[in-house]
Design a protein around this motif. Structure first.
Motif, PDB file in Angstrom:
ATOM      1  N   HIS A 256       0.858  -1.180   0.000  1.00  0.00           N
ATOM      2  CA  HIS A 256       0.000   0.000   0.000  1.00  0.00           C
ATOM      3  C   HIS A 256       0.897   1.233   0.000  1.00  0.00           C
ATOM      4  O   HIS A 256       1.823   1.342   0.808  1.00  0.00           O
ATOM      5  CB  HIS A 256      -0.917   0.007   1.223  1.00  0.00           C
ATOM      6  CG  HIS A 256      -1.862  -1.150   1.264  1.00  0.00           C
ATOM      7  ND1 HIS A 256      -2.940  -1.255   0.417  1.00  0.00           N
ATOM      8  CD2 HIS A 256      -1.870  -2.265   2.033  1.00  0.00           C
ATOM      9  CE1 HIS A 256      -3.592  -2.392   0.677  1.00  0.00           C
ATOM     10  NE2 HIS A 256      -2.951  -3.014   1.646  1.00  0.00           N
ATOM     11  N   TYR A 257       0.635   2.145  -0.893  1.00  0.00           N
ATOM     12  CA  TYR A 257       1.460   3.344  -1.007  1.00  0.00           C
ATOM     13  C   TYR A 257       0.553   4.550  -1.166  1.00  0.00           C
ATOM     14  O   TYR A 257      -0.392   4.533  -1.965  1.00  0.00           O
ATOM     15  CB  TYR A 257       2.397   3.225  -2.211  1.00  0.00           C
ATOM     16  CG  TYR A 257       3.097   4.515  -2.572  1.00  0.00           C
ATOM     17  CD1 TYR A 257       4.023   5.097  -1.699  1.00  0.00           C
ATOM     18  CD2 TYR A 257       2.846   5.160  -3.777  1.00  0.00           C
ATOM     19  CE1 TYR A 257       4.665   6.274  -2.023  1.00  0.00           C
ATOM     20  CE2 TYR A 257       3.492   6.338  -4.119  1.00  0.00           C
ATOM     21  CZ  TYR A 257       4.399   6.898  -3.234  1.00  0.00           C
ATOM     22  OH  TYR A 257       5.023   8.065  -3.559  1.00  0.00           O
ATOM     23  N   THR A 258       0.813   5.590  -0.390  1.00  0.00           N
ATOM     24  CA  THR A 258       0.061   6.833  -0.463  1.00  0.00           C
ATOM     25  C   THR A 258       0.961   7.922  -1.024  1.00  0.00           C
ATOM     26  O   THR A 258       1.954   8.304  -0.371  1.00  0.00           O
ATOM     27  CB  THR A 258      -0.444   7.263   0.925  1.00  0.00           C
ATOM     28  OG1 THR A 258      -1.253   6.223   1.478  1.00  0.00           O
ATOM     29  CG2 THR A 258      -1.247   8.548   0.838  1.00  0.00           C
ATOM     30  N   PRO A 259       0.688   8.414  -2.218  1.00  0.00           N
ATOM     31  CA  PRO A 259       1.551   9.460  -2.795  1.00  0.00           C
ATOM     32  C   PRO A 259       1.557  10.698  -1.900  1.00  0.00           C
ATOM     33  O   PRO A 259       0.487  11.151  -1.462  1.00  0.00           O
ATOM     34  CB  PRO A 259       0.885   9.750  -4.145  1.00  0.00           C
ATOM     35  CG  PRO A 259       0.053   8.551  -4.444  1.00  0.00           C
ATOM     36  CD  PRO A 259      -0.408   8.024  -3.127  1.00  0.00           C
ATOM     37  N   PRO A 260       2.721  11.275  -1.627  1.00  0.00           N
ATOM     38  CA  PRO A 260       2.804  12.435  -0.726  1.00  0.00           C
ATOM     39  C   PRO A 260       2.450  13.741  -1.441  1.00  0.00           C
ATOM     40  O   PRO A 260       3.253  14.676  -1.544  1.00  0.00           O
ATOM     41  CB  PRO A 260       4.273  12.411  -0.287  1.00  0.00           C
ATOM     42  CG  PRO A 260       5.002  11.812  -1.456  1.00  0.00           C
ATOM     43  CD  PRO A 260       4.048  10.790  -2.046  1.00  0.00           C
ATOM     44  N   LEU A 261       1.218  13.826  -1.935  1.00  0.00           N
ATOM     45  CA  LEU A 261       0.826  14.946  -2.788  1.00  0.00           C
ATOM     46  C   LEU A 261       0.806  16.271  -2.036  1.00  0.00           C
ATOM     47  O   LEU A 261       1.168  17.315  -2.596  1.00  0.00           O
ATOM     48  CB  LEU A 261      -0.543  14.666  -3.415  1.00  0.00           C
ATOM     49  CG  LEU A 261      -0.599  13.445  -4.350  1.00  0.00           C
ATOM     50  CD1 LEU A 261      -2.016  13.199  -4.820  1.00  0.00           C
ATOM     51  CD2 LEU A 261       0.337  13.641  -5.547  1.00  0.00           C
TER      52      LEU A 261
ATOM     53  N   GLY B 213       0.503   9.909  -9.167  1.00  0.00           N
ATOM     54  CA  GLY B 213       0.375   9.221  -7.884  1.00  0.00           C
ATOM     55  C   GLY B 213      -0.668   8.120  -7.920  1.00  0.00           C
ATOM     56  O   GLY B 213      -0.476   7.048  -7.332  1.00  0.00           O
ATOM     57  N   ARG B 214      -1.751   8.371  -8.633  1.00  0.00           N
ATOM     58  CA  ARG B 214      -2.803   7.359  -8.750  1.00  0.00           C
ATOM     59  C   ARG B 214      -2.283   6.131  -9.505  1.00  0.00           C
ATOM     60  O   ARG B 214      -2.555   4.981  -9.108  1.00  0.00           O
ATOM     61  CB  ARG B 214      -4.019   7.955  -9.464  1.00  0.00           C
ATOM     62  CG  ARG B 214      -5.234   7.027  -9.495  1.00  0.00           C
ATOM     63  CD  ARG B 214      -6.448   7.734 -10.089  1.00  0.00           C
ATOM     64  NE  ARG B 214      -6.842   8.869  -9.270  1.00  0.00           N
ATOM     65  CZ  ARG B 214      -6.792  10.149  -9.644  1.00  0.00           C
ATOM     66  NH1 ARG B 214      -6.347  10.452 -10.855  1.00  0.00           N
ATOM     67  NH2 ARG B 214      -7.180  11.104  -8.845  1.00  0.00           N
TER      68      ARG B 214
ATOM     69  N   MET C  48       0.393  21.508 -12.583  1.00  0.00           N
ATOM     70  CA  MET C  48       1.425  20.643 -12.030  1.00  0.00           C
ATOM     71  C   MET C  48       0.822  19.636 -11.056  1.00  0.00           C
ATOM     72  O   MET C  48       1.166  18.449 -11.084  1.00  0.00           O
ATOM     73  CB  MET C  48       2.494  21.484 -11.329  1.00  0.00           C
ATOM     74  CG  MET C  48       3.301  22.356 -12.277  1.00  0.00           C
ATOM     75  SD  MET C  48       4.549  23.379 -11.442  1.00  0.00           S
ATOM     76  CE  MET C  48       5.782  22.136 -11.058  1.00  0.00           C
ATOM     77  N   MET C  49      -0.088  20.078 -10.214  1.00  0.00           N
ATOM     78  CA  MET C  49      -0.691  19.165  -9.253  1.00  0.00           C
ATOM     79  C   MET C  49      -1.625  18.171  -9.930  1.00  0.00           C
ATOM     80  O   MET C  49      -1.739  17.025  -9.487  1.00  0.00           O
ATOM     81  CB  MET C  49      -1.411  19.938  -8.158  1.00  0.00           C
ATOM     82  CG  MET C  49      -0.474  20.624  -7.185  1.00  0.00           C
ATOM     83  SD  MET C  49       0.897  19.567  -6.592  1.00  0.00           S
ATOM     84  CE  MET C  49      -0.020  18.234  -5.790  1.00  0.00           C
ATOM     85  N   GLN C  50      -2.281  18.562 -11.009  1.00  0.00           N
ATOM     86  CA  GLN C  50      -3.112  17.605 -11.752  1.00  0.00           C
ATOM     87  C   GLN C  50      -2.251  16.469 -12.298  1.00  0.00           C
ATOM     88  O   GLN C  50      -2.631  15.293 -12.219  1.00  0.00           O
ATOM     89  CB  GLN C  50      -3.839  18.318 -12.897  1.00  0.00           C
ATOM     90  CG  GLN C  50      -4.994  19.197 -12.462  1.00  0.00           C
ATOM     91  CD  GLN C  50      -5.601  19.966 -13.631  1.00  0.00           C
ATOM     92  OE1 GLN C  50      -5.063  19.979 -14.749  1.00  0.00           O
ATOM     93  NE2 GLN C  50      -6.718  20.626 -13.381  1.00  0.00           N
ATOM     94  N   VAL C  51      -1.094  16.820 -12.841  1.00  0.00           N
ATOM     95  CA  VAL C  51      -0.184  15.804 -13.363  1.00  0.00           C
ATOM     96  C   VAL C  51       0.273  14.882 -12.238  1.00  0.00           C
ATOM     97  O   VAL C  51       0.275  13.647 -12.383  1.00  0.00           O
ATOM     98  CB  VAL C  51       1.025  16.458 -14.059  1.00  0.00           C
ATOM     99  CG1 VAL C  51       2.075  15.413 -14.432  1.00  0.00           C
ATOM    100  CG2 VAL C  51       0.583  17.226 -15.302  1.00  0.00           C
ATOM    101  N   LEU C  52       0.668  15.462 -11.104  1.00  0.00           N
ATOM    102  CA  LEU C  52       1.173  14.648 -10.003  1.00  0.00           C
ATOM    103  C   LEU C  52       0.078  13.795  -9.373  1.00  0.00           C
ATOM    104  O   LEU C  52       0.351  12.675  -8.919  1.00  0.00           O
ATOM    105  CB  LEU C  52       1.824  15.543  -8.947  1.00  0.00           C
ATOM    106  CG  LEU C  52       3.124  16.233  -9.399  1.00  0.00           C
ATOM    107  CD1 LEU C  52       3.713  17.051  -8.264  1.00  0.00           C
ATOM    108  CD2 LEU C  52       4.140  15.219  -9.900  1.00  0.00           C
ATOM    109  N   GLU C  53      -1.139  14.283  -9.336  1.00  0.00           N
ATOM    110  CA  GLU C  53      -2.236  13.467  -8.811  1.00  0.00           C
ATOM    111  C   GLU C  53      -2.453  12.232  -9.677  1.00  0.00           C
ATOM    112  O   GLU C  53      -2.647  11.116  -9.157  1.00  0.00           O
ATOM    113  CB  GLU C  53      -3.512  14.302  -8.737  1.00  0.00           C
ATOM    114  CG  GLU C  53      -3.522  15.312  -7.600  1.00  0.00           C
ATOM    115  CD  GLU C  53      -4.682  16.290  -7.690  1.00  0.00           C
ATOM    116  OE1 GLU C  53      -5.538  16.103  -8.597  1.00  0.00           O
ATOM    117  OE2 GLU C  53      -4.716  17.236  -6.885  1.00  0.00           O
ATOM    118  N   GLU C  54      -2.428  12.417 -10.994  1.00  0.00           N
ATOM    119  CA  GLU C  54      -2.590  11.270 -11.893  1.00  0.00           C
ATOM    120  C   GLU C  54      -1.398  10.324 -11.791  1.00  0.00           C
ATOM    121  O   GLU C  54      -1.556   9.096 -11.792  1.00  0.00           O
ATOM    122  CB  GLU C  54      -2.762  11.751 -13.336  1.00  0.00           C
ATOM    123  CG  GLU C  54      -4.104  12.386 -13.614  1.00  0.00           C
ATOM    124  CD  GLU C  54      -5.268  11.436 -13.319  1.00  0.00           C
ATOM    125  OE1 GLU C  54      -5.178  10.253 -13.708  1.00  0.00           O
ATOM    126  OE2 GLU C  54      -6.240  11.872 -12.680  1.00  0.00           O
TER     127      GLU C  54
END
Length: 591
Positions: A4-9, A48-49, A40-46
């Motif tokens: 289980h991994y939670t991206p540190p967004l 991370g998902r 930038m955050m939209q890219v990182l959210e995707e």
């Protein structure tokens, strides 16, 4: 056990938007004038998902199943090929590649963040696309127009994966001993013959073709590393036939079992020259430096993933009575465990700031309109690259060990899954140039080699932030003292090396780590000040950042004193005290 991994967004937003002010920096570059924090955050959210939902669940499977070699063909663990197809379908290989080569043209700093998350989710799987950007950059800088037309777009899209073929059994890190030969042909191509070992992704079932970038020696080449040239040898030729490249074995390793580490035999393999003859190392260094930054991100990602596991476990496990308590407590209440977790957090979050700063340097070095500034950013990147590679991978292994310690005896057994992070992290300190080689390169070339010019430039950046504002005054003074100490030691080493040329080699590791602590202290000073200024908007979150900054300077940064003492001791005596009978003992053992 399922990973289980939670991206540190939230932390990425803090690092990029609030501390480094990346959107403003990038918008000043014509190539990224449309970039903003939201994009930038939209890219990182995707990203991370994808890392959490697609790649992370395969981590344990890859470790247990490993790769299989049958009749020269390597099969990767179940699910790896499908995940890679999804990776390409999402456009992730092309993230930071140029639009003219089919890339998205997004900032390199986002690519750095992407590979931190992928490495945290599944280090073994991430090894396969890990060299794509380096291979792309190498061909873009040194490939002929014909090679670029044939290969760049396929590498940028991830349709074809790439390798870096340097190491040979007799050579190791001494590339001047390489024996692979390249013989020119009448049609302008070359024929390669030789054997390479430790080739990550040298054979696999993820893509229909693999682009091998190979260091080899022409018939009239000079001896040593100056006689090396770089060649491109695909697994499959343009007519669909198999080239003379064969996998002769895969390594059974301590960790990263999901990554196929191959021995390759080149038998009259058709290849094409990349760059100039005899300047293969210069061309390959483009790829190697990109790879070293990625390896630093691997150390960071593995530390983050291990810390997440340890932090969650500490909030579930009850054991003994904590000080001031009357009953059986969660182990997170115990000061010893709190210190283990807090040290990991400080090293990880400081390292994230540093790798993202390096990512911005990549963008500035590529796109700043001023040629002089581009060169300055490139030199700063050259200076910090060995620090990121060595210091962050040392920390990655150390953090994984601390995370296992939180589990106690349960961490030493396979069922909890935490021990995999230690096994996987250990290789990062070795490949892409051992950390000892990084330290020697850093001190001899990046510091002493230009009479301290790049070190002075870096320390000037740190001093500018030390002098800005009064917040975190005590921590700023600690950092200022360390900056002065590092500068003074570098000058003393340069002077002492005139009489004792071997002395710098004995203190290179300490100098690199001392520089790493100054770099992380600089980042934590900036982060702590930002947290204090934003405290009213979210007291709990920013209060945690403030506390982490204070803890870092109180506990982690204190290592500066030990490192400085070691270097000063060597300077005082001329050389560290070493046993004089090493050769005698070696002779006895041989006898």
């Amino acid at each position: 056990m399922t990973m289980h991994y939670t991206p540190p967004l939230r932390d990425f937003a803090f690092v990029l938007d609030e501390v480094l002010q990346a959107p403003q920096v990038l918008r000043a570059l014509p190539a990224h004038a449309e970039i903003d924090g939201e994009l930038m955050m939209q890219v990182l959210e995707e990203a991370g998902r994808f890392a959490a939902d697609v790649v992370a669940p395969l981590n344990g499977i890859g470790d247990r199943e490993g790769c299989r070699l049958e009749n020269g063909t390597v099969t990767t663990p179940p699910g790896f090929a499908r995940a890679y197809a999804q990776f390409c379908a999402g456009g992730w290989p092309a993230l930071a590649c140029a639009p003219e080569h089919g890339g998205q043209g997004l900032p390199h700093v986002l690519d750095c963040a992407l590979f931190e998350m992928l490495s945290a989710a599944n280090h073994g799987w991430t090894m396969y696309p890990g060299l794509l950007h380096g291979a792309y950059a190498c061909l873009a800088a040194h490939g002929s127009p014909g090679l670029q037309a044939r290969y760049l777009e396929k590498i940028a899209s991830g349709q074809w994966l790439a390798t870096m073929c340097l190491t040979e059994a007799q050579a190791g890190s001494d590339l001047g001993q390489l024996r692979t030969r390249a013989v020119p042909q009448e049609d302008g191509s070359y024929r390669l013959t030789g054997d390479k070992i430790f080739i990550s992704g040298g054979e696999h079932d993820l893509t229909p073709n693999i682009v091998h970038l190979v260091l080899a020696r022409l018939p009239d080449a000079l001896p040593g590393s100056k006689g090396l040239s770089l060649f491109l040898a695909p697994r499959v030729l343009d007519d669909g036939s198999r080239n003379g490249v064969h996998c002769t074995g895969i390594e059974h390793k301590m960790g990263i079992h999901g990554s196929a580490t191959c021995s390759l035999h080149f038998e009259q393999a058709q290849a094409w020259l990349v760059g100039e003859a005899g300047r293969g190392l210069a061309a390959m260094f483009v790829m190697m430096n990109a790879a070293r930054l990625h390896v630093g991100a691997q150390g960071l990602g593995l530390a983050e993933a291990a810390w997440q596991r340890a932090s969650a476990y500490a909030r579930e496990r009850r054991q003994s009575r904590a000080p001031g308590s009357s009953g059986n407590d969660l182990i997170v209440r115990h000061p010893a465990v709190q210190k283990l977790l807090m040290e990991q957090r400080c090293r990880i979050e400081g390292a994230r700031l540093l790798t993202c700063w390096a990512g911005l340097l990549l963008d500035l070095a590529a796109h700043d309109p001023d040629a002089t500034q581009r060169r300055r950013h490139h030199e700063r990147l050259e200076f910090i690259t060995p620090v990121i590679k060595a210091f962050l991978t040392d920390q990655g292994f150390q953090c994984a060990s601390r995370a296992l310690q939180v589990f106690g005896g349960h961490g030493y057994v396979v069922e909890t899954g935490i021990e995999q992070f230690m096994r996987d992290a250990r290789i990062t300190m070795i490949y892409e140039g051992t950390n000892e080689i990084q330290a020697i390169d850093f001190l001899m070339r990046k510091v002493l080699g230009d009479e301290g010019r790049r070190l002075d430039d870096f320390l000037a950046l740190v001093r500018a932030d030390i002098e800005e504002g009064a917040l975190l005054g005590d921590q700023a003074r600690l950092l200022a003292n360390a900056v002065d100490k590092l500068s003074g030691l570098a000058k003393r080493i340069a002077t002492a090396a005139v009489q004792t040329p071997s002395l710098p080699y004995f203190v290179a590791d300490e100098m690199l780590r001392l520089t790493g602590h100054v770099a992380l202290g600089w980042m934590w000073l900036r982060a702590g000040r930002r947290a204090l200024s934003a405290m009213a908007s979210d007291p709990a979150w920013y209060g945690g950042k403030r506390d982490a900054a204070c803890y870092h300077f109180a506990f982690v940064f204190a290592e500066v004193h030990q490192l400085s003492s070691v270097i000063e001791g060597c300077l005082a005596t001329g050389l560290p005290p070493l046993p004089t009978d090493l050769d005698h003992h070696a002779a006895q053992e041989a006898g």
